[in-house]
Motif scaffolding. Structure first.
Motif, PDB file in Angstrom:
ATOM      1  N   ARG A  51      -0.737   9.358 -16.625  1.00 63.24           N
ATOM      2  CA  ARG A  51      -1.644   8.272 -17.000  1.00 63.24           C
ATOM      3  C   ARG A  51      -2.938   8.346 -16.204  1.00 63.24           C
ATOM      4  N   ASP A  52      -2.821   8.636 -14.896  1.00 62.07           N
ATOM      5  CA  ASP A  52      -4.005   8.700 -14.042  1.00 62.07           C
ATOM      6  C   ASP A  52      -4.911   9.865 -14.447  1.00 62.07           C
ATOM      7  N   ILE A  53      -4.328  11.001 -14.783  1.00 63.09           N
ATOM      8  CA  ILE A  53      -5.128  12.140 -15.231  1.00 63.09           C
ATOM      9  C   ILE A  53      -5.853  11.778 -16.524  1.00 63.09           C
ATOM     10  N   SER A  54      -5.173  11.097 -17.421  1.00 59.34           N
ATOM     11  CA  SER A  54      -5.792  10.686 -18.679  1.00 59.34           C
ATOM     12  C   SER A  54      -6.986   9.760 -18.420  1.00 59.34           C
ATOM     13  N   MET A  55      -6.838   8.841 -17.483  1.00 57.39           N
ATOM     14  CA  MET A  55      -7.944   7.937 -17.147  1.00 57.39           C
ATOM     15  C   MET A  55      -9.113   8.702 -16.549  1.00 57.39           C
ATOM     16  N   ASP A  56      -8.829   9.668 -15.672  1.00 56.01           N
ATOM     17  CA  ASP A  56      -9.900  10.480 -15.094  1.00 56.01           C
ATOM     18  C   ASP A  56     -10.626  11.281 -16.169  1.00 56.01           C
ATOM     19  N   GLU A  57      -9.894  11.770 -17.139  1.00 57.41           N
ATOM     20  CA  GLU A  57     -10.520  12.517 -18.233  1.00 57.41           C
ATOM     21  C   GLU A  57     -11.437  11.620 -19.065  1.00 57.41           C
ATOM     22  N   GLU A  58     -11.027  10.386 -19.273  1.00 60.37           N
ATOM     23  CA  GLU A  58     -11.882   9.446 -20.005  1.00 60.37           C
ATOM     24  C   GLU A  58     -13.166   9.167 -19.242  1.00 60.37           C
ATOM     25  N   VAL A  59     -13.060   8.972 -17.922  1.00 55.00           N
ATOM     26  CA  VAL A  59     -14.247   8.727 -17.109  1.00 55.00           C
ATOM     27  C   VAL A  59     -15.145   9.961 -17.093  1.00 55.00           C
ATOM     28  N   ALA A  60     -14.547  11.135 -17.070  1.00 57.05           N
ATOM     29  CA  ALA A  60     -15.329  12.376 -17.057  1.00 57.05           C
ATOM     30  C   ALA A  60     -16.205  12.507 -18.296  1.00 57.05           C
ATOM     31  N   ALA A  61     -15.797  11.900 -19.384  1.00 60.06           N
ATOM     32  CA  ALA A  61     -16.576  11.974 -20.616  1.00 60.06           C
ATOM     33  C   ALA A  61     -17.885  11.200 -20.512  1.00 60.06           C
ATOM     34  N   TRP A  62     -18.003  10.331 -19.495  1.00 57.47           N
ATOM     35  CA  TRP A  62     -19.229   9.542 -19.328  1.00 57.47           C
ATOM     36  C   TRP A  62     -20.302  10.282 -18.526  1.00 57.47           C
ATOM     37  N   ARG A  63     -20.004  11.444 -18.022  1.00 53.78           N
ATOM     38  CA  ARG A  63     -20.900  12.106 -17.086  1.00 53.78           C
ATOM     39  C   ARG A  63     -22.250  12.471 -17.700  1.00 53.78           C
ATOM     40  N   ASP A  64     -23.302  12.212 -16.932  1.00 51.33           N
ATOM     41  CA  ASP A  64     -24.643  12.702 -17.258  1.00 51.33           C
ATOM     42  C   ASP A  64     -25.380  12.939 -15.945  1.00 51.33           C
ATOM     43  N   GLY A  65     -26.560  13.515 -16.013  1.00 54.30           N
ATOM     44  CA  GLY A  65     -27.259  13.922 -14.802  1.00 54.30           C
ATOM     45  C   GLY A  65     -27.556  12.791 -13.838  1.00 54.30           C
ATOM     46  N   LEU A 101       0.827  -1.206   0.000  1.00 52.79           N
ATOM     47  CA  LEU A 101       0.000   0.000   0.000  1.00 52.79           C
ATOM     48  C   LEU A 101       0.859   1.253   0.000  1.00 52.79           C
ATOM     49  N   ILE A 102       1.846   1.289   0.880  1.00 53.61           N
ATOM     50  CA  ILE A 102       2.723   2.458   0.952  1.00 53.61           C
ATOM     51  C   ILE A 102       3.525   2.599  -0.339  1.00 53.61           C
ATOM     52  N   GLY A 103       4.023   1.471  -0.856  1.00 49.97           N
ATOM     53  CA  GLY A 103       4.764   1.517  -2.116  1.00 49.97           C
ATOM     54  C   GLY A 103       3.928   2.043  -3.260  1.00 49.97           C
ATOM     55  N   LEU A 104       2.674   1.597  -3.334  1.00 51.25           N
ATOM     56  CA  LEU A 104       1.776   2.088  -4.381  1.00 51.25           C
ATOM     57  C   LEU A 104       1.558   3.585  -4.244  1.00 51.25           C
ATOM     58  N   GLY A 105       1.409   4.035  -3.003  1.00 54.33           N
ATOM     59  CA  GLY A 105       1.182   5.458  -2.781  1.00 54.33           C
ATOM     60  C   GLY A 105       2.315   6.320  -3.295  1.00 54.33           C
ATOM     61  N   PHE A 106       3.549   5.913  -3.039  1.00 52.90           N
ATOM     62  CA  PHE A 106       4.682   6.709  -3.520  1.00 52.90           C
ATOM     63  C   PHE A 106       4.910   6.514  -5.017  1.00 52.90           C
ATOM     64  N   ALA A 107       4.536   5.345  -5.541  1.00 50.77           N
ATOM     65  CA  ALA A 107       4.698   5.108  -6.979  1.00 50.77           C
ATOM     66  C   ALA A 107       3.797   6.023  -7.800  1.00 50.77           C
ATOM     67  N   VAL A 108       2.563   6.238  -7.327  1.00 53.57           N
ATOM     68  CA  VAL A 108       1.621   7.028  -8.120  1.00 53.57           C
ATOM     69  C   VAL A 108       1.969   8.518  -8.115  1.00 53.57           C
ATOM     70  N   LYS A 109       2.942   8.914  -7.312  1.00 50.22           N
ATOM     71  CA  LYS A 109       3.353  10.321  -7.318  1.00 50.22           C
ATOM     72  C   LYS A 109       4.336  10.634  -8.444  1.00 50.22           C
ATOM     73  N   THR A 110       4.826   9.611  -9.128  1.00 48.74           N
ATOM     74  CA  THR A 110       5.765   9.848 -10.227  1.00 48.74           C
ATOM     75  C   THR A 110       5.042  10.518 -11.382  1.00 48.74           C
ATOM     76  N   SER A 111       5.774  11.303 -12.153  1.00 53.23           N
ATOM     77  CA  SER A 111       5.153  12.093 -13.221  1.00 53.23           C
ATOM     78  C   SER A 111       4.514  11.211 -14.284  1.00 53.23           C
ATOM     79  N   ALA A 112       5.149  10.076 -14.608  1.00 55.42           N
ATOM     80  CA  ALA A 112       4.607   9.207 -15.655  1.00 55.42           C
ATOM     81  C   ALA A 112       3.256   8.626 -15.240  1.00 55.42           C
ATOM     82  N   LEU A 113       3.176   8.132 -14.009  1.00 60.52           N
ATOM     83  CA  LEU A 113       1.918   7.559 -13.547  1.00 60.52           C
ATOM     84  C   LEU A 113       0.861   8.641 -13.325  1.00 60.52           C
ATOM     85  N   THR A 114       1.281   9.814 -12.900  1.00 63.46           N
ATOM     86  CA  THR A 114       0.325  10.907 -12.715  1.00 63.46           C
ATOM     87  C   THR A 114      -0.318  11.286 -14.047  1.00 63.46           C
TER      88      THR A 114
END
Length: 225
Positions: free
Chosen positions: A33-47, A18-31
């Motif tokens: 990728r994570d932002i890109s995934m959030d943007e894809e999910v945001a495209a699904w939004r409806d009321g 858990l701790i390792g994953l937490g520090f891994a996701v702070k790297t620029s490459a993973l960040t």
């Protein structure tokens, strides 16, 4: 004692992961990728989906989590289920504690503000506290249920946890690894709590409490879980 050691080692290994994953996701490459995934999910939004996501996130808030951490064990204690009361308190309270400590230690930034549907509760993103609450409640209830019904309860708990996890990503306030970390926090707490309760001094004291309260000895079948 083998069961105790397995749970203890499993909990500690997952805590390190858990701790390792937490520090891994702070790297620029993973960040990125994570932002890109959030943007894809945001495209699904409806009321309708947004309303559902908001409902799920409110139902699993930290306030609700803390209230349930106190109320469920208190109810079990009054029902003379002392073993179950202590275990539930340790699982749910432990999960909240693990998530809080890791959140402060990792101190990951939230997704960009432009993705937020609602404002986050705090500045730290990893792990997701809402997912921790949902997963901890699910695990605590699964440990309380016995017999064939346990499978159905486990599936229901998994579904609820998945809905809350999706809601947090959908609302733009968490990355996918954050909600995975929230679920891991609950599993870590459950394993360590069950290991602690299998220690002979602790088990002996709980046995005495259960017997003194007029409990039916149901805890005896719980030790190996």
């Amino acid at each position: 004692m083998t069961s105790y050691r397995n749970k203890l080692v499993g909990g500690l290994v997952l805590l390190v992961a858990l701790i390792g994953l937490g520090f891994a996701v702070k790297t620029s490459a993973l960040t990125r990728r994570d932002i890109s995934m959030d943007e894809e999910v945001a495209a699904w939004r409806d009321g309708a989906l947004t309303a559902l996501a908001k409902g799920a996130t409110h139902a699993a808030s930290s306030t609700v989590g803390m209230a349930l951490t106190l109320l469920i064990p208190a109810a079990l204690w009054l029902l003379h289920r002392r073993w179950d009361a202590v275990r539930t308190l340790l699982v749910m309270g432990g999960a909240l504690a693990v998530a809080f400590v890791v959140k402060v230690a990792v101190s990951e930034h939230r997704p960009p503000r432009r993705l937020w549907v609602i404002p986050p509760d705090n500045a730290q993103s990893f792990p997701s506290g809402h997912t921790t609450v949902a997963a901890a409640l699910a695990l605590a209830v699964v440990l309380l249920v016995r017999g064939p019904l346990r499978v159905l309860v486990a599936l229901a708990g998994l579904a609820v946890t998945a809905v809350v996890a999706f809601a947090r990503v959908y609302l733009g306030v968490h990355y996918v690894p954050d909600v995975i970390g929230g679920a891991l926090s609950a599993v870590v707490a459950a394993l360590l709590a069950c290991a602690l309760m299998e220690l002979p001094p602790v088990r002996g004291r709980l046995d005495a409490l259960e017997a003194g309260s007029g409990g039916r000895g149901r805890h005896a079948g719980s030790r190996g879980r």
